[in-house]
Every structure is written in structure tokens, then in C-alpha cells.
Design a protein around this motif. Structure first.
Motif, short mmCIF file in Angstrom:
data_model
loop_
_atom_site.label_atom_id
_atom_site.label_comp_id
_atom_site.label_asym_id
_atom_site.label_seq_id
_atom_site.Cartn_x
_atom_site.Cartn_y
_atom_site.Cartn_z
N THR A 167 0.88 -1.06 -0.09
CA THR A 167 0.08 -0.02 -0.11
C THR A 167 1.10 1.34 0.13
OG1 THR A 167 -0.08 0.20 2.31
CG2 THR A 167 -1.93 -1.37 1.18
N TYR A 168 0.27 2.37 -0.52
CA TYR A 168 0.95 3.55 -0.62
C TYR A 168 0.34 4.49 0.38
CZ TYR A 168 2.83 1.34 -4.64
OH TYR A 168 3.41 0.56 -5.63
N THR A 169 0.81 4.44 1.77
CA THR A 169 0.36 5.22 2.76
C THR A 169 1.10 6.46 2.88
OG1 THR A 169 1.42 3.67 4.31
CG2 THR A 169 -0.85 3.39 3.79
N SER A 228 4.30 3.20 -14.40
CA SER A 228 3.01 3.37 -13.45
C SER A 228 2.46 1.87 -13.20
CB SER A 228 2.12 4.40 -14.01
OG SER A 228 1.39 3.85 -15.08
N ASN A 231 3.00 -0.72 -11.59
CA ASN A 231 2.67 -1.28 -10.07
C ASN A 231 2.21 -0.09 -9.25
OD1 ASN A 231 3.98 -3.93 -10.91
ND2 ASN A 231 5.90 -2.90 -10.96
N LEU A 232 1.78 0.75 -9.60
CA LEU A 232 1.08 2.04 -8.90
C LEU A 232 -0.22 1.76 -8.62
CD1 LEU A 232 3.34 4.90 -9.88
CD2 LEU A 232 3.61 3.58 -8.04
N PRO A 233 -1.04 2.32 -7.84
CA PRO A 233 -2.31 2.26 -7.62
C PRO A 233 -3.16 2.70 -8.94
CG PRO A 233 -1.77 3.53 -5.89
CD PRO A 233 -0.35 3.31 -6.81
N ALA A 234 -4.24 2.01 -8.84
CA ALA A 234 -5.34 2.44 -10.12
C ALA A 234 -5.43 3.95 -9.86
CB ALA A 234 -6.73 1.67 -9.94
N THR A 276 -3.62 6.38 -10.98
CA THR A 276 -2.38 7.22 -10.93
C THR A 276 -2.55 7.70 -12.48
OG1 THR A 276 -1.30 5.36 -9.98
CG2 THR A 276 0.16 6.83 -11.40
#
Length: 128
Positions: free
Chosen positions: A1-3, A56, A58-61, A63
Motif C-alpha cells: 500500500t502507498y500510505t 506506473s 505497479n502503482l495504484p489504479a 495514477t
């Protein structure tokens, strides 16, 4: 996760393609082909977009992808201003004297001109 940036952060992956190099008039009096210059610019922008999309994956939807053509530093500063970017993250790599002389540092340009903080990430120099 990207917190790291909070639950409601928005990520933007920006990529800047090379501007086609042209001469306004060759020494032999031949004008540059305007159609060819446009095609080269379109191809460079498509390559920049493909690079941003790849980065992008591997980044969250959600982006955002922003691709343009030009000199990286001067192209990224207006992007950061218009999108109200809070932080620019850029990678850095080791360069020799001649490379630094003829290709100014994009990171240095952004540190000096960006409207927000710039985080320069330097890769591990010990790995070869």
C-alpha cells in the motif's frame, strides 16, 4: 500500500520525451521538413507516454499519466505548477565530467526552479 502521502493522495507519473533536434536552415540552404519534424515530435511524445505507462504499472489504479516533449527540467516545472504538485520525486545517477558538462542535471534544475519540494533519489553506487 502507498500510505506515505496519506489515504487521499494522487500520484502523477510524468515523462518528457526528447525534442526533435532541427536546424532552422542547413548550410546548404535546405529548409527542414515541417511534416517530418511534426512526426518526430509525435513519436517522441508517444514514447514518453509509453515510458510513463510502464513506470506506473505497479502503482495504484487512478495514477495519472502526463507525457510531453521538451527539455525535462523546464517541461516538468510548469506541469508541477498547473497540477498543484506537492512533491516531485526524481531519480539520480552517477555521471562523468563530460556528461555533466554537456547535459545539465535535471535534478539540480528542479531543486532550483520547482514550485514544491524535490526529493532526489540516488541509486546504490556500489552495485555494478
Amino acid at each position: 500500500t502507498y500510505t506515505t502521502f496519506g489515504p487521499d493522495h494522487q500520484l502523477v507519473v510524468a515523462s518528457v520525451g526528447d525534442n526533435p533536434v532541427t536546424m532552422p536552415m542547413s548550410p546548404f540552404g535546405v529548409q527542414p521538413d515541417v511534416v517530418l519534424i511534426g512526426e518526430l515530435r509525435d513519436r517522441s511524445e508517444a514514447e514518453a507516454e509509453a515510458t510513463a505507462l510502464s513506470a506506473s504499472e505497479n502503482l495504484p489504479a487512478g495514477t495519472e499519466i502526463d507525457a510531453t516533449v521538451g527539455s525535462p527540467g523546464p517541461a516538468l516545472v510548469p506541469m508541477a505548477e498547473s497540477d498543484s504538485i506537492d512533491l516531485i520525486v526524481i531519480g539520480s545517477h552517477e555521471r562523468g565530467f563530460w556528461d555533466r558538462l554537456f547535459h545539465p542535471s535535471v535534478g539540480r534544475y528542479l531543486v532550483d526552479h520547482a514550485p514544491c519540494p524535490v526529493l532526489v533519489v540516488r541509486g546504490d553506487q556500489r552495485a555494478s
